[in-house]
Design a protein around this motif. Structure first.
Motif, short mmCIF file in Angstrom:
data_model
loop_
_atom_site.label_atom_id
_atom_site.label_comp_id
_atom_site.label_asym_id
_atom_site.label_seq_id
_atom_site.Cartn_x
_atom_site.Cartn_y
_atom_site.Cartn_z
N UNK A 77 0.18 -1.27 -0.54
CA UNK A 77 -0.05 0.11 -0.21
C UNK A 77 0.92 1.59 0.61
N UNK A 78 1.97 1.06 1.02
CA UNK A 78 3.14 2.44 0.93
C UNK A 78 3.31 2.54 -0.60
N UNK A 79 3.58 1.17 -1.46
CA UNK A 79 4.42 1.91 -2.70
C UNK A 79 3.21 1.79 -3.77
N UNK A 98 6.41 -6.11 -8.92
CA UNK A 98 4.73 -7.22 -8.42
C UNK A 98 3.78 -6.34 -7.53
N UNK A 99 4.61 -5.17 -6.69
CA UNK A 99 3.69 -4.02 -6.14
C UNK A 99 3.36 -3.33 -6.65
N UNK A 100 3.59 -2.87 -8.20
CA UNK A 100 2.84 -1.96 -8.60
C UNK A 100 2.18 -1.90 -10.58
N UNK A 101 2.50 -3.83 -10.29
CA UNK A 101 1.87 -3.93 -11.22
C UNK A 101 1.07 -4.72 -11.46
N UNK A 102 -0.16 -4.90 -10.63
CA UNK A 102 -0.87 -5.84 -9.76
C UNK A 102 -0.85 -7.80 -9.82
N UNK A 103 0.06 -7.41 -8.69
CA UNK A 103 0.30 -8.53 -9.21
C UNK A 103 1.17 -8.85 -7.20
N UNK A 104 0.42 -8.62 -7.08
CA UNK A 104 0.16 -8.07 -4.97
C UNK A 104 0.15 -9.65 -4.73
N UNK A 105 -1.02 -10.46 -4.48
CA UNK A 105 -1.54 -11.60 -4.24
C UNK A 105 -0.19 -12.78 -4.61
N UNK A 106 0.39 -12.43 -5.83
CA UNK A 106 1.59 -13.22 -6.36
C UNK A 106 3.05 -12.99 -5.55
N UNK A 132 2.90 -13.87 9.15
CA UNK A 132 1.33 -11.98 8.98
C UNK A 132 2.30 -11.50 8.29
N UNK A 133 3.11 -11.22 7.62
CA UNK A 133 2.95 -10.18 6.24
C UNK A 133 2.78 -10.71 5.21
N UNK A 134 3.09 -12.43 4.98
CA UNK A 134 2.41 -12.49 3.43
C UNK A 134 0.65 -12.79 3.45
N UNK A 135 0.21 -12.88 4.69
CA UNK A 135 -1.26 -13.44 5.08
C UNK A 135 -2.26 -11.65 4.85
N UNK A 136 -1.21 -10.81 5.22
CA UNK A 136 -1.06 -9.07 5.39
C UNK A 136 -1.91 -9.02 3.38
N UNK A 137 -0.55 -9.08 3.28
CA UNK A 137 0.19 -8.84 1.94
C UNK A 137 -1.13 -9.91 1.04
N UNK A 138 -1.52 -10.55 0.79
CA UNK A 138 -2.34 -11.96 0.77
C UNK A 138 -4.00 -10.45 0.33
N UNK A 163 -4.47 -7.68 1.34
CA UNK A 163 -4.60 -5.71 0.61
C UNK A 163 -4.81 -6.60 -0.93
N UNK A 164 -4.30 -7.19 -1.15
CA UNK A 164 -3.89 -7.83 -2.83
C UNK A 164 -5.67 -8.32 -3.34
N UNK A 165 -6.87 -9.28 -2.51
CA UNK A 165 -7.81 -9.43 -2.85
C UNK A 165 -8.45 -9.04 -2.57
#
Length: 304
Positions: free
Chosen positions: A29-31, A97-105, A254-260, A262-264
């Motif tokens: 989200x910051x990026x 990945x964060x800036x190109x719609x691949x946060x879930x990946x 905790x980190x990948x769960x939050x990233x997942x 956020x992406x979803x």
């Protein structure tokens, strides 16, 4: 039996470690707030500003002698160069990945990371795995194949993140306690600064730098890239000294769960059936690995 002071230290360590992983979880989200800054420019600023922030920390804490001592250890110094290159690859791929719609990946990469670390222990350190760990690796391999075949694309972002961060952890383990968190990040960003300067020059000539060109609010946020990079690392270092590896192993999800999430849920990235199946298999593999680690640690304590 642990004393009140030891219990307090363990609780404090858990809070520090948890806070580090929460901050890493919200990084996408910051990026995204830094758009229109592209991934190449953003990583370059992250390197330069992290170096500046670390230099300020070393000055305030008067720990420059600790950094100077590392220069008298050529082997350790060489390992910090390797660590710097690995973390550069990790940062660059993650921000892309964060800036190109691949946060879930990207979240998949950090879900896979514990399994990649176990695999590296076999390939590099020649460690022998328990049967349950082999089962976890097998399930994770099937998961990647399901995602790759069903989704029609090779998950290179996830695998690159898992491999680069796994190797980074391996190098940091070899460095050991001779390099503290601030000195380590200072050296890693120092070696990467020439690359960052070249990138900024190329971006400035070809596209134009966004620092100061997208309003004062954007400039302030971009200027905080060094702080945003260093603070979670320092929290993690403070926490890791106070809690067990088992606790760190559980909190790292905790980190990948939050990233997942956020992406979803926030960024509305697609989650077709084959992705759910693939992620489900990864989570099963992680459950197997976590339960095995907890049982092994309990048996080791009982034997001791």
């Amino acid at each position: 039996m642990q004393t009140a002071e030891e219990a307090r230290e363990r609780s404090l360590g858990g809070i520090f470690t948890f806070s580090a992983y929460v901050l890493w979880g919200f990084l996408p989200l910051y990026f995204l707030l830094l758009v229109p800054t592209g991934p190449w420019e953003l990583v370059a600023w992250r390197i330069v500003l992290s170096l500046v922030f670390c230099a300020l920390l070393l000055t305030v804490t008067r720990t420059w002698p600790r950094l100077a001592a590392i220069f008298r250890q050529p082997k350790v110094l060489g390992l910090t160069v390797i660590a710097g290159l690995l973390i550069y690859v990790n940062w660059q791929v993650f921000i892309y990945g964060a800036l190109n719609d691949h946060v879930i990946e990207t979240s998949l990469g950090y879900f896979i990371n514990p399994i990649a670390t176990v695999l590296l222990a076999v390939l590099v350190l020649r460690e022998r795995l328990r049967p349950t760990q082999w089962v976890a690796i097998g399930i994770a391999t099937v998961a990647v194949l399901v995602i790759m075949i069903g989704y029609g694309a090779f998950p290179w972002i996830a695998l690159t993140l898992a491999a680069s961060f796994g190797c980074y952890g391996l190098v940091k383990k070899k460095v050991g306690p001779s390099v503290d968190a601030v000195s380590g990040l200072t050296l890693e960003t120092l070696w990467l600064t020439p690359i960052a300067v070249v990138v900024l020059v190329v971006v400035g000539v070809s596209e134009g730098l966004t620092m100061g060109a997208a309003g004062w609010g954007h400039a302030v946020l971009l200027s905080l890239a060094g702080v945003i990079t260093a603070v979670p690392l320092l929290l993690f270092a403070a926490g890791a000294r106070r809690v067990s590896l088992t606790t760190i192993g559980l909190l790292q999800f905790v980190a990948p769960i939050l990233q997942f999430l956020i992406g979803w849920l926030v960024l509305q990235e697609p989650m077709p059936l084959e992705r759910w199946i693939g992620f489900g298999l990864v989570w099963v593999a992680l459950t197997v690995l976590t339960v095995d680690s907890l049982l092994h640690a309990r048996r080791a304590r009982a034997a001791a």
